[in-house]
Design a protein around this motif. Structure first.
Motif, short mmCIF file in Angstrom:
data_model
loop_
_atom_site.label_atom_id
_atom_site.label_comp_id
_atom_site.label_asym_id
_atom_site.label_seq_id
_atom_site.Cartn_x
_atom_site.Cartn_y
_atom_site.Cartn_z
N THR A 190 42.82 37.52 52.73
CA THR A 190 42.29 36.20 53.06
C THR A 190 41.30 35.78 51.98
O THR A 190 40.84 36.61 51.20
CB THR A 190 41.57 36.20 54.42
OG1 THR A 190 40.41 37.06 54.33
CG2 THR A 190 42.49 36.70 55.53
N SER A 191 40.97 34.52 51.93
CA SER A 191 40.00 34.04 50.93
C SER A 191 39.01 33.10 51.59
O SER A 191 39.24 31.90 51.72
CB SER A 191 40.73 33.34 49.78
OG SER A 191 41.47 34.26 49.00
N VAL A 192 37.89 33.66 52.04
CA VAL A 192 36.82 32.89 52.66
C VAL A 192 35.57 32.92 51.78
O VAL A 192 35.05 31.90 51.36
CB VAL A 192 36.49 33.41 54.07
CG1 VAL A 192 35.33 32.63 54.68
CG2 VAL A 192 37.73 33.34 54.96
N LYS A 193 35.09 34.14 51.48
CA LYS A 193 33.96 34.29 50.56
C LYS A 193 34.26 35.49 49.66
O LYS A 193 34.17 36.64 50.08
CB LYS A 193 32.64 34.46 51.31
CG LYS A 193 32.66 35.49 52.43
CD LYS A 193 31.28 35.63 53.05
CE LYS A 193 31.27 36.75 54.10
NZ LYS A 193 29.92 36.97 54.64
N THR A 194 34.62 35.19 48.43
CA THR A 194 35.08 36.22 47.51
C THR A 194 33.93 37.10 47.05
O THR A 194 32.79 36.64 46.93
CB THR A 194 35.76 35.57 46.29
OG1 THR A 194 34.82 34.72 45.63
CG2 THR A 194 36.96 34.76 46.70
N PRO A 195 34.21 38.37 46.75
CA PRO A 195 33.16 39.26 46.25
C PRO A 195 32.84 38.98 44.79
O PRO A 195 33.62 38.34 44.08
CB PRO A 195 33.78 40.65 46.42
CG PRO A 195 35.25 40.42 46.32
CD PRO A 195 35.49 39.07 46.93
N ALA A 196 31.71 39.45 44.34
CA ALA A 196 31.33 39.32 42.93
C ALA A 196 32.36 40.02 42.05
O ALA A 196 32.94 41.05 42.43
CB ALA A 196 29.95 39.93 42.71
N HIS A 197 32.62 39.44 40.89
CA HIS A 197 33.53 39.97 39.88
C HIS A 197 35.01 39.70 40.18
O HIS A 197 35.87 40.00 39.36
CB HIS A 197 33.35 41.49 39.66
CG HIS A 197 31.94 41.90 39.38
ND1 HIS A 197 31.31 41.60 38.19
CD2 HIS A 197 31.03 42.58 40.13
CE1 HIS A 197 30.08 42.08 38.21
NE2 HIS A 197 29.88 42.67 39.38
N PHE A 198 35.31 39.16 41.35
CA PHE A 198 36.70 38.89 41.70
C PHE A 198 36.79 37.48 42.32
O PHE A 198 35.83 37.02 42.95
CB PHE A 198 37.25 39.93 42.69
CG PHE A 198 37.21 41.33 42.16
CD1 PHE A 198 38.22 41.80 41.33
CD2 PHE A 198 36.16 42.18 42.48
CE1 PHE A 198 38.18 43.10 40.82
CE2 PHE A 198 36.10 43.47 41.98
CZ PHE A 198 37.12 43.93 41.15
N ASN A 199 37.93 36.83 42.14
CA ASN A 199 38.04 35.45 42.64
C ASN A 199 39.08 35.33 43.75
O ASN A 199 39.69 34.28 43.92
CB ASN A 199 38.36 34.49 41.49
CG ASN A 199 39.74 34.73 40.90
OD1 ASN A 199 40.43 35.68 41.28
ND2 ASN A 199 40.16 33.87 39.99
N TYR A 200 39.27 36.39 44.51
CA TYR A 200 40.17 36.34 45.66
C TYR A 200 39.64 37.26 46.74
O TYR A 200 38.79 38.13 46.51
CB TYR A 200 41.60 36.72 45.26
CG TYR A 200 41.79 38.17 44.86
CD1 TYR A 200 42.25 39.11 45.78
CD2 TYR A 200 41.51 38.59 43.57
CE1 TYR A 200 42.42 40.44 45.42
CE2 TYR A 200 41.68 39.91 43.19
CZ TYR A 200 42.14 40.83 44.12
OH TYR A 200 42.31 42.14 43.77
N GLY A 201 40.16 37.09 47.95
CA GLY A 201 39.75 37.94 49.06
C GLY A 201 38.48 37.46 49.75
O GLY A 201 37.87 36.46 49.37
#
Length: 406
Positions: A190-201
């Protein structure tokens, strides 16, 4: 098409050509891996079904089809920028390799970049798991038996799990005060709030879990597998008062993956980044796998994972559940022709992929199809290294038994 399943035998014939030299190292081979060639050929035909997309790990979005690849590269600061200019994205980068995601219509441009030395593509992995704590005698470690000086239960260690998802509400993964032992969950589906260093999930923190804001679930595909694995690795046994995991006092970082191999590599990097910030050693568990590749640590995916390993950073993988599955064979060639066979189901939904790994000399390959009575249905021409054939059909008596490509 007949509703019942038919089967036919395929024989791969190998011819050793001793006069040609085979380069043994990765970067001395052709720039594009065989799996990328197969992918390009399938994309050129423009006849992929939804089942094909699923089995090949391809994802459609409003922007089009995104291709996950692993690049072998020269060290170059400009390559990341060029990939972004192509509309692509870089995931994990380590040494000579990086995971990238590029639009289908820019793939050929990517391959032609001077900084790119090798382009590989991996099919999705699948879950694998075996037995548990008493079999590996981890209970002796919990008890601190000789020669250990004290018990070890994973305290101040991070256990990273990359799998189908986790039931974070289980008391197996909670502290005595009821708070969660899971520090982070990265839901790659899913893509709601992506983690640092990545632009998905979507990244969920322990605060999100404790406050009830986290919405991650274990599934729907392979539902329960990730929870089962996490219980074996780090469960405290609270639900039943038994079935304690290997590291029942460890902190947990979970990556719910879609089993895209690039995303699995990104997941390992994600766990180690957080563990490093916490100044804690970490072990990443991969109870999943694939039959693709030589299984000797030389594939781009294996080298990217290996590059993540260092002091206080370990990756472990399941031994798999496929020891009795007849998927491997071995031949020795010396200026001769030999054949090996396998059975393929006749259907319109699945592909049978066969990888050939060899060193020394060069081989030509041909394919022959036989029915269950071992009657010849047809055969291909010899294919030399660097060449290919595609969309050829084995057929007899008006029936099609399969389409093949080499």
């Amino acid at each position: 098409m007949s509703k019942y399943r038919m089967m036919f035998f395929l024989f791969i014939v190998f011819l050793l050509c001793s006069k040609m030299l085979f380069a043994a190292t990765l970067f001395d081979t052709q720039k594009v891996s065989p799996y990328v060639k197969i992918l390009l050929n399938r994309l050129e035909q423009k006849n992929l079904t939804s089942t094909d997309y699923k089995e090949m790990g391809l994802k459609k979005s409003a922007a089009g089809l995104e291709i996950p690849l692993i690049l072998g590269k020269n060290t170059s600061e400009s390559l990341r920028r060029k990939i972004q200019m192509l509309g692509g994205d870089v995931g994990t980068e380590s040494g000579r390799f990086m995971t990238v995601y590029v639009p289908e219509d820019r793939l050929n441009e990517l391959v032609r970049l001077d900084e790119v030395k090798y382009v590989s593509y991996f099919l999705p992995a699948h879950p694998a798991l075996n037995v548990s704590v008493p079999v590996i005698q981890a209970n002796r470690v919990h008890e601190g038996r000789t020669p250990l000086s004290r018990p070890f239960k994973g305290k101040n260690i991070v256990i990273g799990i990359i799998d189908s998802g986790v039931d974070y509400s289980s008391s197996d993964f909670r502290n005595p005060d009821g708070s969660t032992r899971i520090l982070y969950i990265w839901d790659q589906t899913t893509s709601v709030k992506t983690p640092a260093h990545f632009n998905y999930g979507t990244e969920w923190t322990s605060s999100d879990i404790n406050s009830g804001r986290c919405t991650e679930i274990d599934g729907p595909k392979n539902s329960g597998h990730g929870t089962h694995v996490t219980g074996i690795a780090a469960g405290n046994g609270a639900p039943e008062g038994k079935y304690i995991g290997v590291a029942p006092e460890a902190d947990i970082i979970f990556v719910k993956t879609d089993f895209d191999f690039n995303h699995i590599i990104d997941g390992a990097a994600y766990v180690f980044r957080h563990a490093e910030d916490l100044k804690k050693p970490a072990v990443v568990n991969l109870s999943l796998g694939t039959q693709q590749g030589p299984h000797d640590g030389t594939s781009p995916a294996a080298q990217l994972l290996a590059a993540e390993v260092n002091r206080g950073k370990i990756i472990v993988a399941a031994a798999s559940n496929e020891g009795n599955v007849n998927v491997h064979t071995r031949l020795s060639l010396s200026n001769e022709t030999k054949a090996t066979g396998f059975v393929a189901d006749f259907n319109d939904k699945h592909a049978v992929n066969v990888a050939v790994w060899y060193s020394g000399g060069a081989i030509d390959i041909a394919l022959a199809g036989l029915d269950t009575g071992l009657n010849l249905l047809g055969s291909s021409a010899w294919v030399r290294p660097g060449n290919r054939i595609s969309d050829k059909t084995f057929s007899a008596n008006g029936k099609s038994y399969g389409i093949y490509a080499i």
